[in-house]
Design a protein around this motif. Structure first.
Motif, short mmCIF file in Angstrom:
data_model
loop_
_atom_site.label_atom_id
_atom_site.label_comp_id
_atom_site.label_asym_id
_atom_site.label_seq_id
_atom_site.Cartn_x
_atom_site.Cartn_y
_atom_site.Cartn_z
N LEU A 23 0.83 -1.19 0.00
CA LEU A 23 0.00 0.00 0.00
C LEU A 23 0.87 1.25 0.00
O LEU A 23 0.61 2.21 -0.71
N VAL A 24 1.95 1.23 0.79
CA VAL A 24 2.88 2.35 0.85
C VAL A 24 4.19 1.89 0.23
O VAL A 24 4.83 0.97 0.71
N THR A 25 4.60 2.55 -0.86
CA THR A 25 5.82 2.18 -1.55
C THR A 25 6.90 3.22 -1.28
O THR A 25 6.60 4.34 -0.87
N PRO A 26 8.17 2.88 -1.52
CA PRO A 26 9.23 3.87 -1.34
C PRO A 26 9.05 5.10 -2.22
O PRO A 26 9.36 6.21 -1.81
N GLY A 27 8.53 4.93 -3.42
CA GLY A 27 8.28 6.08 -4.29
C GLY A 27 7.23 7.02 -3.70
O GLY A 27 7.37 8.24 -3.76
N LEU A 28 6.20 6.43 -3.12
CA LEU A 28 5.16 7.25 -2.49
C LEU A 28 5.73 7.98 -1.28
O LEU A 28 5.43 9.16 -1.08
N LEU A 29 6.55 7.32 -0.50
CA LEU A 29 7.17 7.97 0.66
C LEU A 29 8.09 9.10 0.23
O LEU A 29 8.13 10.15 0.87
N GLY A 30 8.81 8.92 -0.87
CA GLY A 30 9.69 9.97 -1.38
C GLY A 30 8.91 11.19 -1.83
O GLY A 30 9.28 12.33 -1.54
N ARG A 31 7.81 10.95 -2.55
CA ARG A 31 6.98 12.08 -2.99
C ARG A 31 6.34 12.79 -1.82
O ARG A 31 6.26 14.02 -1.79
N LEU A 32 5.90 12.03 -0.83
CA LEU A 32 5.30 12.62 0.36
C LEU A 32 6.32 13.47 1.12
O LEU A 32 6.01 14.57 1.56
N ALA A 33 7.55 12.98 1.24
CA ALA A 33 8.60 13.74 1.90
C ALA A 33 8.93 15.02 1.13
O ALA A 33 9.14 16.07 1.73
N ALA A 34 8.94 14.95 -0.19
CA ALA A 34 9.22 16.15 -1.00
C ALA A 34 8.12 17.19 -0.84
O ALA A 34 8.40 18.38 -0.68
N VAL A 35 6.88 16.77 -0.87
CA VAL A 35 5.76 17.71 -0.72
C VAL A 35 5.76 18.31 0.69
O VAL A 35 5.60 19.52 0.86
N LEU A 36 5.97 17.47 1.69
CA LEU A 36 6.00 17.96 3.07
C LEU A 36 7.17 18.92 3.27
O LEU A 36 7.03 19.97 3.91
N GLY A 37 8.32 18.59 2.71
CA GLY A 37 9.48 19.47 2.82
C GLY A 37 9.24 20.81 2.15
O GLY A 37 9.56 21.86 2.71
N ALA A 38 8.64 20.79 0.96
CA ALA A 38 8.34 22.05 0.27
C ALA A 38 7.32 22.86 1.05
O ALA A 38 7.44 24.09 1.15
N TRP A 39 6.35 22.19 1.63
CA TRP A 39 5.32 22.89 2.41
C TRP A 39 5.92 23.55 3.65
O TRP A 39 5.51 24.64 4.04
#
Length: 81
Positions: free
Chosen positions: A38-54
């Protein structure tokens, strides 16, 4: 939950089991395959990028506004007579 028959050995197996405990044959489960997460490394990377930008964007905007203010003050004081 009803048990199903193993396609290879015929033993009763849970449909949630990834493979038969008796013979090791894969069990065809309904829904998501066992190897699909359900949670993949690619999804975690995108989530970290969005959270970091926010989190970083407001600080960058404040820094740019501060630097623009300093530049404006320098221009005002150097051109004043």
């Amino acid at each position: 939950m009803a048990l199903i028959d193993c396609p290879d050995c015929g033993r009763r197996v849970s449909p949630r089991a990834p493979s038969c405990p008796n013979c090791g044959a894969p069990i065809a489960a309904k829904g998501r395959p066992a190897d699909q997460r359900l949670v993949t490394p690619g999804l975690l990377g995108r989530l970290a990028a969005v959270l970091g930008a926010w989190l970083v964007f407001p600080w960058v905007a404040r820094l740019l506004a501060f630097l623009a203010g300093i530049a404006l003050l320098i221009v005002m004081f150097t051109t004043a007579r």
